[in-house]
Design an enzyme around this catalytic site. Sequence first.
Site, PDB file in Angstrom:
ATOM      1  N   SER A  36     -45.427 -53.964  27.442  1.00 55.42           N
ATOM      2  CA  SER A  36     -46.303 -52.864  26.783  1.00 55.42           C
ATOM      3  C   SER A  36     -47.175 -52.476  27.926  1.00 55.42           C
ATOM      4  O   SER A  36     -48.130 -51.377  27.619  1.00 55.42           O
ATOM      5  CB  SER A  36     -47.015 -53.731  25.718  1.00 55.42           C
ATOM      6  OG  SER A  36     -46.269 -54.071  24.827  1.00 55.42           O
ATOM      7  N   LYS A  66     -57.588 -51.976  25.016  1.00 55.00           N
ATOM      8  CA  LYS A  66     -56.815 -52.096  24.006  1.00 55.00           C
ATOM      9  C   LYS A  66     -57.614 -52.987  23.109  1.00 55.00           C
ATOM     10  O   LYS A  66     -58.154 -53.953  23.159  1.00 55.00           O
ATOM     11  CB  LYS A  66     -55.444 -52.749  24.469  1.00 55.00           C
ATOM     12  CG  LYS A  66     -54.309 -52.840  23.638  1.00 55.00           C
ATOM     13  CD  LYS A  66     -53.016 -53.342  24.121  1.00 55.00           C
ATOM     14  CE  LYS A  66     -51.945 -53.424  23.139  1.00 55.00           C
ATOM     15  NZ  LYS A  66     -50.650 -53.992  24.041  1.00 55.00           N
ATOM     16  N   SER A  69     -46.774 -51.041  23.675  1.00 58.64           N
ATOM     17  CA  SER A  69     -47.522 -50.993  22.847  1.00 58.64           C
ATOM     18  C   SER A  69     -49.332 -50.453  23.055  1.00 58.64           C
ATOM     19  O   SER A  69     -49.978 -50.111  22.171  1.00 58.64           O
ATOM     20  CB  SER A  69     -47.804 -52.697  22.037  1.00 58.64           C
ATOM     21  OG  SER A  69     -48.502 -53.342  22.771  1.00 58.64           O
TER      22      SER A  69
END
Length: 606
Positions: free
Chosen positions: A182, A84, A158
């Site tokens: 997330s 990420k 997310s």
Amino acid sequence: MHELQPPHFGWTINEWRTAYQTGQLTPDVLLSLAESYPQTDTAWIARASQAQLSEQLKALAERLESHNSDISQLPLYGVPFAIKDNIDAAGWPTTAACPEFAYTASEDATALARLRAAGAILMGKTNLDQFATGLVGTRSPYGAVPNSFNPDYVSGGSSSGSASVVARGLVAFSLGTDTAGSGRVPAGFNNIVGLKPTKGRLPNTGLVPACKTVDCISVFALTVADAQMVAGLAEGFDAADAYSRHNPGTAPVGFSAGLKLAVPDTLEFFGDSQNQAVFEQALHRLSDMGAEITRIDFTPFKALAEQLYYGPWVAERTAALSAMLDTRPGAINPVVRGIVESGLAYSACDAYRAEYLRATLSRQINEALAAFDALVVPTSATLRTQAEMAEEPVLYNSQFGFYTNFTNLADLSALAVPAGIRADGLPSGITFIAAAWHDTALARFGQRWQESLRLPLGATGRAMPAPTASLPVAPRGSVRVAVVGAHLTGMPLNRQLTQRDAVLVEQSLTAGDYRLYALPGTVPPKPGLVKSTSGAAIIVELWDIPLARFGEFVAEIPAPLGIGNLTLKDGRSVKGFICEPWAIEDALDITAFGGWRAYIASLQNA
């Protein structure tokens, strides 16, 4: 669903390793794999260039040479993965999905460095809800990440990009983050595994904070076994991270034999009957697997969940982005900015009151879960289209977090796993949640769950690999002990294991050079196991006991017994009960019975 072209799309870690070990592939294949990635794929913020990949492959070759060209010494040798883009990679920009925030990292995040040291190859950095604020996957200037099953629907966030590239088989695993869910919601929306570790298990050094006190680097994979393997390689204390923690080694490494699961007493699906149907079916399957399912009061969980966004706790996000709010507020996504600015309304006194409430609710939650192996909940109550999300970005985001927001605030571990495919073809998942440091126990049961369900892997359409055999060695944080007599299941001293959260692994046999004796005058009756030049294979049970509880267990063992190294029939060496030779001089040789149970049964039948 991504159209699979290269045969290695959708491979698990073991399939990559096997291909390299057999010579079917060399790591150079990753150069062509990178070129096969669609250029318009919004799951990526940055892809590894050919030069970056060549540099990594050169470093990998040097690592292999330093290990005498033994691939087995590099458990992730040549395995492609992604991270990420709020996690640092040396020489790469870190954007947190905000171009104006971007900086070039000088060092790898600690977790990333450990994975590279194990041989993994970074293929790129993935898209996210800006500054990891959101559970939707649409709050990014780099574009919304579509659901890997139906692009009309959201991917979840997310960690949207990290989930998407795993679900479509572009990489074997990825790192995400989890503050409010997330690392779990995108797993549920894309039919993959999301491992949310205990806070501090994986160090956050090199992570752009969202809420620094509760942030966790998480792992996405196609299988629970892969997720747990990656977490095991990335974990460990890091003094550079003020919130990093040592594993105390007190937690069980497996669920109890009498499986006990808690479920919220009132379940909320916000009108989503398809998610509800999958969850109810999952509960039936868990019952069929022997679970005792008990409804518990969900009130404290819900109250704590609300604190993360609808109370002073949101000010921690404000603190993390204070510089951006002061200098470039217009660069922040409007929805994200609205959430973060709301933290300015709270005082320091409000924050302390919120912490007192968090501590109270957390205590209530952990006490409520103490009688159970885990809490099982829907990973998300509902799933929405991108069009619906545009109309109600805050409300629907809140619905996604209904079963996730409380987890880190209460210091719990969690594992999101696939649960089924809805009538409309979209996936739905469930999450097992347990106390801190129960990560291994969750993973062992999660692997059993996934193997029993045998859903296709992610959105690849590929079948689950064949089930794996019992663990050959004790999981980290435990000691495997062979018991031969009064500590066997159902015997008088078995409680000395179960009271210390030991878990039964399997029944096995010693090597063929042991003799078993009934020791005179012992209460309760006990046998003595002695290695001999001639003997037989003796039945034993193997138990995994938490490392920190092992000393307590050994302290209760009376003479002439003790703990030493015992060899099993298959060649494994484990800790086990041994007997001092002098004690067998007047003892009855019962080797011919093959085990303690048979001998005890002969006395009862006499």
